[in-house]
Design a protein around this motif. Structure first.
Motif, PDB file in Angstrom:
ATOM      1  N   GLU A  78       1.033  -1.227  -0.117  1.00  0.00           N
ATOM      2  CA  GLU A  78      -0.054   0.022  -0.009  1.00  0.00           C
ATOM      3  C   GLU A  78       0.983   1.456  -0.177  1.00  0.00           C
ATOM      4  OE1 GLU A  78      -3.272  -0.137  -0.582  1.00  0.00           O
ATOM      5  OE2 GLU A  78      -3.210  -2.026  -0.457  1.00  0.00           O
ATOM      6  N   LYS A  79       1.968   1.219   0.808  1.00  0.00           N
ATOM      7  CA  LYS A  79       2.934   2.367   0.643  1.00  0.00           C
ATOM      8  C   LYS A  79       3.270   2.844  -0.677  1.00  0.00           C
ATOM      9  CE  LYS A  79       4.076   5.331   3.781  1.00  0.00           C
ATOM     10  NZ  LYS A  79       3.111   6.228   4.325  1.00  0.00           N
ATOM     11  N   ALA A  80       3.913   1.439  -1.054  1.00  0.00           N
ATOM     12  CA  ALA A  80       4.485   1.562  -2.579  1.00  0.00           C
ATOM     13  C   ALA A  80       3.462   2.204  -3.610  1.00  0.00           C
ATOM     14  CB  ALA A  80       5.170   0.399  -3.001  1.00  0.00           C
ATOM     15  N   LEU A  81       2.147   1.628  -3.747  1.00  0.00           N
ATOM     16  CA  LEU A  81       1.116   2.120  -4.370  1.00  0.00           C
ATOM     17  C   LEU A  81       0.792   3.622  -4.159  1.00  0.00           C
ATOM     18  CD1 LEU A  81      -1.173  -1.133  -4.234  1.00  0.00           C
ATOM     19  CD2 LEU A  81       0.234  -0.212  -6.338  1.00  0.00           C
ATOM     20  N   SER A  82       1.018   4.017  -3.041  1.00  0.00           N
ATOM     21  CA  SER A  82       0.486   5.345  -2.607  1.00  0.00           C
ATOM     22  C   SER A  82       1.401   6.504  -3.491  1.00  0.00           C
ATOM     23  CB  SER A  82       0.698   5.778  -1.159  1.00  0.00           C
ATOM     24  OG  SER A  82       2.106   5.744  -0.777  1.00  0.00           O
ATOM     25  N   ILE A  83       2.821   5.915  -4.018  1.00  0.00           N
ATOM     26  CA  ILE A  83       3.582   6.992  -4.702  1.00  0.00           C
ATOM     27  C   ILE A  83       2.994   7.353  -5.712  1.00  0.00           C
ATOM     28  CG2 ILE A  83       5.978   6.953  -5.760  1.00  0.00           C
ATOM     29  CD1 ILE A  83       6.858   5.347  -3.694  1.00  0.00           C
ATOM     30  N   PHE A 131      11.308   8.657  -9.369  1.00  0.00           N
ATOM     31  CA  PHE A 131      10.435   7.179  -9.097  1.00  0.00           C
ATOM     32  C   PHE A 131       9.763   6.832 -10.300  1.00  0.00           C
ATOM     33  CE2 PHE A 131      10.924   9.094  -5.036  1.00  0.00           C
ATOM     34  CZ  PHE A 131      11.600   8.231  -4.155  1.00  0.00           C
ATOM     35  N   HIS A 132       9.875   7.202 -11.304  1.00  0.00           N
ATOM     36  CA  HIS A 132       9.319   6.730 -12.588  1.00  0.00           C
ATOM     37  C   HIS A 132       9.286   5.505 -13.072  1.00  0.00           C
ATOM     38  CE1 HIS A 132       8.239   7.122 -16.928  1.00  0.00           C
ATOM     39  NE2 HIS A 132       9.069   6.480 -17.434  1.00  0.00           N
ATOM     40  N   TYR A 133      10.390   4.560 -12.672  1.00  0.00           N
ATOM     41  CA  TYR A 133      10.522   3.369 -13.085  1.00  0.00           C
ATOM     42  C   TYR A 133       9.928   2.434 -12.032  1.00  0.00           C
ATOM     43  CZ  TYR A 133      13.752   4.853 -16.793  1.00  0.00           C
ATOM     44  OH  TYR A 133      13.808   5.408 -18.028  1.00  0.00           O
ATOM     45  N   LEU A 134       9.383   2.857 -10.930  1.00  0.00           N
ATOM     46  CA  LEU A 134       8.704   2.257  -9.883  1.00  0.00           C
ATOM     47  C   LEU A 134       7.658   1.375 -10.130  1.00  0.00           C
ATOM     48  CD1 LEU A 134       8.599   1.293  -6.825  1.00  0.00           C
ATOM     49  CD2 LEU A 134       7.588   3.638  -6.363  1.00  0.00           C
ATOM     50  N   LYS A 135       6.890   1.916 -11.408  1.00  0.00           N
ATOM     51  CA  LYS A 135       5.665   1.396 -11.608  1.00  0.00           C
ATOM     52  C   LYS A 135       5.873  -0.024 -12.269  1.00  0.00           C
ATOM     53  CE  LYS A 135       5.374   2.935 -16.575  1.00  0.00           C
ATOM     54  NZ  LYS A 135       4.588   3.680 -17.695  1.00  0.00           N
ATOM     55  N   TYR A 136       7.176  -0.351 -12.699  1.00  0.00           N
ATOM     56  CA  TYR A 136       7.398  -1.837 -13.074  1.00  0.00           C
ATOM     57  C   TYR A 136       7.418  -2.565 -12.041  1.00  0.00           C
ATOM     58  CZ  TYR A 136       8.273   0.697 -17.392  1.00  0.00           C
ATOM     59  OH  TYR A 136       7.841   1.511 -18.563  1.00  0.00           O
ATOM     60  N   GLY A 145       0.224   8.395   6.585  1.00  0.00           N
ATOM     61  CA  GLY A 145       1.200   8.999   6.409  1.00  0.00           C
ATOM     62  C   GLY A 145       1.759   9.724   5.020  1.00  0.00           C
ATOM     63  N   LEU A 146       0.567   9.473   4.226  1.00  0.00           N
ATOM     64  CA  LEU A 146       0.541   9.910   2.718  1.00  0.00           C
ATOM     65  C   LEU A 146       0.643  11.428   2.627  1.00  0.00           C
ATOM     66  CD1 LEU A 146       0.605   9.218  -0.434  1.00  0.00           C
ATOM     67  CD2 LEU A 146      -1.736   9.406  -0.219  1.00  0.00           C
ATOM     68  N   ARG A 147      -0.057  12.255   3.532  1.00  0.00           N
ATOM     69  CA  ARG A 147      -0.320  13.726   3.394  1.00  0.00           C
ATOM     70  C   ARG A 147       1.270  14.342   3.791  1.00  0.00           C
ATOM     71  NH1 ARG A 147      -3.380  11.888   7.549  1.00  0.00           N
ATOM     72  NH2 ARG A 147      -3.115  13.047   9.694  1.00  0.00           N
ATOM     73  N   ALA A 148       1.948  13.564   4.802  1.00  0.00           N
ATOM     74  CA  ALA A 148       3.140  14.256   4.960  1.00  0.00           C
ATOM     75  C   ALA A 148       4.232  13.788   4.046  1.00  0.00           C
ATOM     76  CB  ALA A 148       3.478  13.448   6.372  1.00  0.00           C
ATOM     77  N   LEU A 149       4.174  12.503   3.586  1.00  0.00           N
ATOM     78  CA  LEU A 149       5.221  12.097   2.483  1.00  0.00           C
ATOM     79  C   LEU A 149       4.940  12.865   1.259  1.00  0.00           C
ATOM     80  CD1 LEU A 149       7.470   9.950   1.819  1.00  0.00           C
ATOM     81  CD2 LEU A 149       5.377   8.380   1.109  1.00  0.00           C
ATOM     82  N   TYR A 150       3.753  13.427   1.077  1.00  0.00           N
ATOM     83  CA  TYR A 150       3.524  14.006  -0.400  1.00  0.00           C
ATOM     84  C   TYR A 150       4.542  15.217  -0.563  1.00  0.00           C
ATOM     85  CZ  TYR A 150       1.376  17.172  -3.475  1.00  0.00           C
ATOM     86  OH  TYR A 150       1.406  18.253  -4.421  1.00  0.00           O
ATOM     87  N   PHE A 151       4.848  16.165   0.442  1.00  0.00           N
ATOM     88  CA  PHE A 151       5.622  16.997   0.291  1.00  0.00           C
ATOM     89  C   PHE A 151       6.891  16.951  -0.125  1.00  0.00           C
ATOM     90  CE2 PHE A 151       1.711  18.600   2.336  1.00  0.00           C
ATOM     91  CZ  PHE A 151       1.417  19.812   1.724  1.00  0.00           C
ATOM     92  N   ALA A 152       7.346  15.628   0.526  1.00  0.00           N
ATOM     93  CA  ALA A 152       8.841  15.352   0.103  1.00  0.00           C
ATOM     94  C   ALA A 152       8.928  14.746  -1.121  1.00  0.00           C
ATOM     95  CB  ALA A 152       9.209  14.315   1.478  1.00  0.00           C
ATOM     96  N   LEU A 153       8.041  14.058  -1.642  1.00  0.00           N
ATOM     97  CA  LEU A 153       7.951  13.182  -2.966  1.00  0.00           C
ATOM     98  C   LEU A 153       7.555  14.103  -4.196  1.00  0.00           C
ATOM     99  CD1 LEU A 153       6.737   9.613  -2.114  1.00  0.00           C
ATOM    100  CD2 LEU A 153       9.227  10.420  -2.176  1.00  0.00           C
ATOM    101  N   ALA A 154       6.376  15.130  -3.948  1.00  0.00           N
ATOM    102  CA  ALA A 154       5.986  16.062  -5.164  1.00  0.00           C
ATOM    103  C   ALA A 154       7.004  16.575  -5.751  1.00  0.00           C
ATOM    104  CB  ALA A 154       4.894  16.899  -4.417  1.00  0.00           C
ATOM    105  N   ALA A 155       8.182  17.051  -5.222  1.00  0.00           N
ATOM    106  CA  ALA A 155       9.103  17.628  -5.777  1.00  0.00           C
ATOM    107  C   ALA A 155      10.235  16.884  -6.726  1.00  0.00           C
ATOM    108  CB  ALA A 155       9.823  18.477  -4.852  1.00  0.00           C
ATOM    109  N   MET A 156      10.260  15.526  -6.311  1.00  0.00           N
ATOM    110  CA  MET A 156      11.103  14.597  -6.898  1.00  0.00           C
ATOM    111  C   MET A 156      10.469  13.292  -7.310  1.00  0.00           C
ATOM    112  SD  MET A 156      12.954  13.228  -3.332  1.00  0.00           S
ATOM    113  CE  MET A 156      13.733  11.937  -4.246  1.00  0.00           C
ATOM    114  N   VAL A 157       8.857  13.527  -7.719  1.00  0.00           N
ATOM    115  CA  VAL A 157       8.148  12.201  -8.010  1.00  0.00           C
ATOM    116  C   VAL A 157       8.836  11.607  -9.440  1.00  0.00           C
ATOM    117  CG1 VAL A 157       6.414  13.535  -9.108  1.00  0.00           C
ATOM    118  CG2 VAL A 157       6.028  11.468  -8.039  1.00  0.00           C
ATOM    119  N   HIS A 158       9.288  12.459 -10.190  1.00  0.00           N
ATOM    120  CA  HIS A 158      10.083  12.087 -11.438  1.00  0.00           C
ATOM    121  C   HIS A 158      10.918  10.961 -11.257  1.00  0.00           C
ATOM    122  CE1 HIS A 158      12.552  15.287 -10.227  1.00  0.00           C
ATOM    123  NE2 HIS A 158      13.232  15.142 -11.067  1.00  0.00           N
TER     124      HIS A 158
END
Length: 342
Positions: A83-88, A265-270, A250-263
């Motif tokens: 669930e944590k990984a899918l939340s990315i 994690f592009h290959y995480l979808k595989y 924890g998603l709302r807290a993690l969002y602000f750290a990941l939103a600026a660098m979500v690109h």
């Protein structure tokens, strides 16, 4: 005390009460102490807060392990990691939604907080529905498993076309049937504004409300994948719900750290696609190749953790030095200004 020792959905009531108390305390602490005033959450603070939420979730898993046994503990941790990984993926979609409605960072946290509170209820209803179906017909689990395999294979070949928020039918319906202001009104979801024809004060929704609605709709879409995934790991309603909710909290807290660098994690979808195929396939393996024997929980946990870790590390290595091109950051706009998109 006798009441709390009774079972509800296969688990003593005091387990449920303990979990609910933790969720209430965390939410009250977050809303009432950490964020009394609307402000932008920095990356450093976001990471610290995320670590805190993950720590609480892991400690809860340790408690489940000792109180309910190794099997339940491993199932909880497997579900939580998935669930944590899918939340990315949720983070990217949420970033697009905030960008579309031009929500400044200092108001995003409030929308995320109320969105998560709604998700807790909506996920509960979906999980309750899934548990009810499985209790009446075990073969429904095969449908869940086949859907996961199909979804995973589809993810392998899916393109990267971003979500078009403006074409969302709910956004279009609300825009046609409700008064919606063209500008933000601080952190408010609804405000009173003069009617264009009569001049009387009338209630109108704000772009922040539209963003909140779309975020919840997006989560329902993601839940279509995540809820069957956790049911494919275990049919224990307590494990399914708690692992789901702790990953979301924890998603709302993690969002602000990941939103600026979500690109990054592009290959995480595989890796996530491989996890979905694995989780779905193991149901058929256990029932048709192992003669109905329980698929070892430690294998599920080990394979899931290894695939997700490999996806994260490969993504970070593959995208090192790359600039953020196709992942626009949420614009910093002053109050009262936004793109005329709603």
């Amino acid at each position: 005390m006798e009441f709390f020792t009774q079972d509800w959905l296969g688990t003593p009531i005091w387990f449920w009460a303990s979990f609910l108390a933790i969720v209430i305390v965390l939410t009250a602490f977050d809303l009432g102490f950490l964020h009394k005033e609307d402000r932008e959450l920095g990356i450093g603070e976001s990471l610290k807060l995320s670590a805190f939420y993950i720590g609480v979730a892991l400690l809860f898993g340790v408690w489940v392990w000792f109180e309910r046994g190794e099997q339940s503990g491993m199932e909880y941790f497997t579900g939580f990691f998935i669930e944590k990984a899918l939340s990315i993926d949720n983070v990217f979609v949420i970033s697009l939604i905030f960008t579309y409605f031009a929500i400044p960072p200092k108001y995003q946290y409030r929308a995320l907080l109320w969105g998560i509170m709604a998700v807790i209820v909506l996920r509960g209803l979906m999980i309750a529905g899934g548990a009810a179906l499985l209790s009446q017909a075990y073969w429904v689990l095969y449908i869940f498993a086949a859907f996961l395999v199909f979804t995973g294979i589809k993810m392998f070949f899916a393109g990267d076309e971003p979500m078009d928020v403006g074409k969302n039918p709910v956004v279009q319906w609300i825009s046609r049937h409700m008064r919606v202001t063209k500008e933000l009104h601080a952190q408010h979801f609804f405000v009173k504004v003069p009617d264009e024809k009569t001049g009387k004060m009338v209630r109108a929704a704000t772009p922040l409300f539209l963003a909140l609605v779309v975020i919840n709709l997006a989560d329902l879409v993601f839940a279509v994948d995540s809820v069957p995934a956790i049911f494919a790991i275990t049919t224990d309603t307590f494990i399914v719900y708690t692992s789901n909710i702790f990953a979301i909290l924890g998603l709302r807290a993690l969002y602000f750290a990941l939103a600026a660098m979500v690109h990054r994690f592009h290959y995480l979808k595989y890796a996530l696609a491989a996890v979905l195929v694995f989780i779905g396939s193991k149901i058929f393996v256990a029932d048709f190749l192992l003669g109905g024997a329980k698929f070892p929980a430690w294998i599920s946990l080990g394979v899931t953790a290894a695939l997700i870790a490999a996806g994260v590390l490969y993504s970070l290595w593959k995208t090192r030095g790359e600039e953020e091109e196709d992942w626009p950051a949420t614009p910093e706009l002053p109050d009262g200004q936004r793109g005329n998109r709603a």
